[in-house]
Each structure stands twice: as C-alpha cells, then as structure tokens.
Design an enzyme around this catalytic site. Structure first.
Site, mmCIF file in Angstrom:
data_model
loop_
_atom_site.group_PDB
_atom_site.id
_atom_site.type_symbol
_atom_site.label_atom_id
_atom_site.label_comp_id
_atom_site.label_asym_id
_atom_site.label_seq_id
_atom_site.Cartn_x
_atom_site.Cartn_y
_atom_site.Cartn_z
ATOM 1 N N ASP A 35 0.983 -1.219 -0.185
ATOM 2 C CA ASP A 35 -0.073 -0.148 -0.027
ATOM 3 C C ASP A 35 0.913 1.293 -0.007
ATOM 4 O OD1 ASP A 35 -3.160 0.361 1.038
ATOM 5 O OD2 ASP A 35 -1.702 2.393 0.994
ATOM 6 N N ILE A 36 0.375 2.287 -0.790
ATOM 7 C CA ILE A 36 1.288 3.456 -0.887
ATOM 8 C C ILE A 36 1.320 4.590 0.598
ATOM 9 C CG2 ILE A 36 -0.636 4.985 -1.626
ATOM 10 C CD1 ILE A 36 1.455 5.864 -3.993
ATOM 11 N N HIS A 106 -9.961 -5.098 -3.525
ATOM 12 C CA HIS A 106 -8.793 -5.306 -2.867
ATOM 13 C C HIS A 106 -8.821 -5.870 -1.552
ATOM 14 C CE1 HIS A 106 -9.796 -1.188 -2.542
ATOM 15 N NE2 HIS A 106 -9.437 -0.935 -1.492
ATOM 16 N N HIS A 108 -6.906 -5.925 2.196
ATOM 17 C CA HIS A 108 -5.743 -5.357 2.620
ATOM 18 C C HIS A 108 -5.295 -6.405 3.804
ATOM 19 C CE1 HIS A 108 -6.796 -0.982 2.337
ATOM 20 N NE2 HIS A 108 -8.224 -1.429 1.871
#
Ligand code: 5GP
Length: 122
Positions: A35-36, A106, A108
């Site tokens: 993750d960014i 998505h 996580h």
C-alpha cells in the site's frame, strides 16, 4: 444494484503496468503490492486480475478459479512475509458505508505489530 467497472481506476492502471507498484507476489489470478500509505509495518493489497469492483461483484461474477486464486494468494503473501506466525488481519472495504476508495476489489493485509481488536463501535 448494477454498476459498471471503471477501467481507469488506479489498480486497473497498476495491473496494466501504467503506474508502478512495489510488487510482493503475482499469480495467474492475483497481484499483491505494498500500500502506498501503509497503516501498519506490513500493509499489502491483494487484488484479482479481473475487472471486479468489490467483494460483492467478485463473489457474484468471479469464476471459482479466480476466487480460489485470490484467496490462496492472500495466504501465500502472509506466509512469504512471515506474518502467519505472529498473525495478521485481512480486510476488504465494499461500497460507500465501508468508505471504499478504489473501485477495484482489494484485500488489505496488515501485519508487523499488535493490531488491536477489530473495529470501533461507531
Ligand atoms: P480502500 O479505502 O479503497 O479500501 O483502500 C484503498 C487503498 O489503496 C488505501 O489504503 C490507499 O492507501 C491505497 N492506494 C491508493 N492509491 C494507491 C496507489 O497508487 N498505489 C498503491 N500501492 N496504493 C494505493
């Protein structure tokens, strides 16, 4: 509710290689990348390669192979990163009430610290 997949969402662009990502794992049906804006020492996103908006869309329209492929990839990533020992959390936001930001399914995967209990009550 019928919704259409936006093929210009950021994860679709990552899948097409138009935007870089820090790749962790890739299989026939799934891609995993960091993750960014990580919310834990380990924060990886695992996405299906097919055009699915969210968990609802995926579980309604995805093939058995795609569904198995995504969930197997989640477990593989956790083991690759050594998160299976201490433990980890998976989470997938679906739709408005869950504040889903990116309209490509998505999952996580959070790990690397004590993650506390589930979610707040309000
Ligand atoms: P959501 O709120 O939709 O469940 O989570 C979207 C996640 O995507 C957020 O955790 C956010 O930091 C991450 N994200 C948004 N844009 C990018 C990007 O361009 N690259 C990566 N690697 N992660 C992103």
């Amino acid at each position: 509710m019928a919704r259409s997949y936006d093929s210009n969402n950021i994860f679709a662009r990552i899948l097409r290689g138009e935007i870089p990502c820090k790749k962790v794992h890739e299989t026939e049906h799934a891609l995993a990348f960091h993750d960014i804006d990580p919310q834990a020492p380990v924060h990886v996103l695992v996405i299906p390669k097919g055009p699915y908006i969210d968990m609802d869309d995926f579980t309604a329209k995805g093939s058995d192979a795609e569904i198995a492929g995504l969930f197997r990839a989640v477990g593989e990533v956790a083991r690759m990163l050594g998160a299976d020992g201490p433990g980890y959390r998976t989470l997938s936001n679906c739709g408005e009430a869950a504040h889903q930001e990116v309209p490509h399914l998505h999952i996580h995967l959070f790990a690397g610290r004590d993650l506390g209990r589930m979610i707040g009550k309000g």
